[in-house]
Write a protein that holds these residues in place. Sequence first.
Motif, short mmCIF file in Angstrom:
data_model
loop_
_atom_site.label_atom_id
_atom_site.label_comp_id
_atom_site.label_asym_id
_atom_site.label_seq_id
_atom_site.Cartn_x
_atom_site.Cartn_y
_atom_site.Cartn_z
N VAL A 39 57.55 -45.54 -71.30
CA VAL A 39 57.08 -46.31 -70.15
C VAL A 39 57.93 -45.95 -68.94
N ILE A 40 57.32 -45.98 -67.76
CA ILE A 40 58.10 -45.82 -66.52
C ILE A 40 57.76 -46.97 -65.60
N MET A 41 58.78 -47.60 -65.04
CA MET A 41 58.55 -48.67 -64.05
C MET A 41 59.68 -48.66 -63.03
N LEU A 63 68.31 -37.75 -58.03
CA LEU A 63 67.04 -37.02 -58.00
C LEU A 63 66.38 -37.31 -56.66
N MET A 64 65.54 -36.38 -56.24
CA MET A 64 64.86 -36.56 -54.95
C MET A 64 63.37 -36.30 -55.20
N PRO A 65 62.49 -37.13 -54.66
CA PRO A 65 61.06 -36.83 -54.86
C PRO A 65 60.72 -35.52 -54.13
N ASP A 66 59.80 -34.75 -54.70
CA ASP A 66 59.51 -33.44 -54.11
C ASP A 66 58.62 -33.50 -52.89
N SER A 67 57.62 -34.38 -52.90
CA SER A 67 56.65 -34.38 -51.81
C SER A 67 56.91 -35.46 -50.77
N CYS A 116 55.31 -43.31 -57.36
CA CYS A 116 54.44 -42.31 -57.99
C CYS A 116 55.10 -40.94 -58.01
N ASP A 117 55.62 -40.53 -56.84
CA ASP A 117 56.23 -39.20 -56.77
C ASP A 117 57.49 -39.14 -57.64
N ALA A 118 58.27 -40.23 -57.61
CA ALA A 118 59.49 -40.27 -58.42
C ALA A 118 59.16 -40.27 -59.92
N SER A 119 58.05 -40.89 -60.30
CA SER A 119 57.67 -40.88 -61.72
C SER A 119 57.37 -39.46 -62.17
N THR A 122 60.50 -37.65 -62.65
CA THR A 122 61.15 -38.12 -63.89
C THR A 122 60.53 -37.42 -65.10
N ILE A 123 59.20 -37.36 -65.11
CA ILE A 123 58.50 -36.72 -66.23
C ILE A 123 58.93 -35.25 -66.31
N LYS A 124 58.95 -34.59 -65.16
CA LYS A 124 59.29 -33.16 -65.13
C LYS A 124 60.73 -32.91 -65.60
#
Length: 481
Positions: A39-41, A63-67, A116-119, A122-124
Amino acid sequence: MKIAYVSYEVSPYAKAGGLADVAGALPIYLKKMGAEPYVIMPLHKSIEKNFDVSQFKLVKENLMPDSHTYKIPFSVYQGYLPNSEVKIYFIKTDKLFDSKNIYEEENIFLKTSFFCDASLKTIKEIESDTDVININDWHTSLIPVYLKTNYYEDTSLRKIATVLTIHNIGYQGLFDSGVLTTAGLPSYLFNMEALEFYGKVNILKGGIMFSDVINTVSPTYAKEIQTKEYGFGLEGILKIRSEDLYGILNGIDYSVYNPLTDPHIFYPIKTYEDKLKNKKKLQEYLNLPQKKSATIVSFIGRLYEQKGIDLIKNMIKYLLLTDIQFVILGTGNENYEGFFKSLENEFPQKVSINITFDTDLAQKIYAGSDIFLMPSRYEPCGLGQMYSMRYGTIPVVRYTGGLEDTVIEYDPISKVGTGFGFYEYNESELLMTSLKAVYYHQKKKDDWKILFQNCMGADFSYDKSAKEYLELYKKAMSKKS
Ligand SMILES: Nc1ncnc2c1ncn2[C@@H]1O[C@H](COP(=O)(O)OP(=O)(O)O[C@H]2O[C@H](CO)[C@@H](O)[C@H](O)[C@H]2O)[C@@H](O)[C@H]1O
């Protein structure tokens, strides 16, 4: 099969409504079926307040969101869903996810799009062998949009299938077109074929257009949302996507909502006598006269039109002419809160209005009431009616969406059935149906006990839905191969 279940609320960590219950339970049952869910929240501020977050493990920081244009670092903490081996990743930043009410409107686009972008990041970074992402409602609907635009060339992400679960189509996330820039998404998405919706950006529409497969939380609601009456303007595109649209009924978590072990209720419930003991205690707890003969009619939920609260408001004074006690637990529209509070002042011996969010009291009410009202205008699935049945409380519902799929009209001849319901959305129907239920409770005691048994014996366990979700994930994955 590895599944990322991404949700803005997850029980018990943060709960505003039924989505949290599903997000906190379904992954556990998926795991029991042999899948590998996580789960991600967001790490909402309230979680830091209410839980011992030092037990969570820091797995990534900086970590930094890419978009996303909001370039602030975030960390990922990992814990578990309670009493399970299902991992949950919390996304933490210092600047976001800090409101008391997690859905507070201020900055809600910034927060949800960042999440959303951070999730995806995280998955990647942590779970790159994920097969499916199950997103939920509009708050996570930018995930498939990112995947099919900005990350289309990303070999590790592009292979992941997406499933959108619609828990409530009444909330879509409508914003001005400028938000696409904030999210770092291409401006061509402001287009009728993509996210544009009557001059605004509609985030849920993005989820519907870009996910591989879509489902909602009951078979009847899956049909209803393709009609003008229930589609909230999205019926057209849902019709276009009808081949990929499914309905899977929610379950309830039997390990949590267990009348034999629930620590919140006064006495474990096995027999009808146990139920009466809970009723008496509930009356005492709510300062109502401890009258066995009075029928306790209750309502738990958000005080909004979706839940049919306007019908209750319009008919309750007539129902109060009978020997009932009326209990509400809920928060929402201030006009309704005010109306019901004044009703309590007018009938202090018969009415108990609790304007608060209190999961402990909710369980006591499910366990101690005779009748549970759920006259919803629309209801994607509805959990309240299932919880009440589980605790032997008879539901009175409007037959719509999941209420139609879960409550069976009682037939006094065959003795089959679990409740009472009506179809036309008006207060006379609700009043008539409630009176019928009160009549059965007060005058047809043998039938009432059968209803009690039928409700307690109904099966709403998660095993069936978890199986159906696995099939759904396979369908989504097959679109990738
Ligand atoms: N004041 C209060 N205090 C304590 N507990 C409270 C409370 N108000 C509500 N709750 C609890 O919140 C949950 C509400 O769940 P529902 O499914 O009935 O409705 P909701 O509209 O939030 O969910 C949406 O998502 C779910 C999940 O898919 C669908 O079932 C539903 O139809 C859809 O509208 C229940 O667990 C209830 O006990």
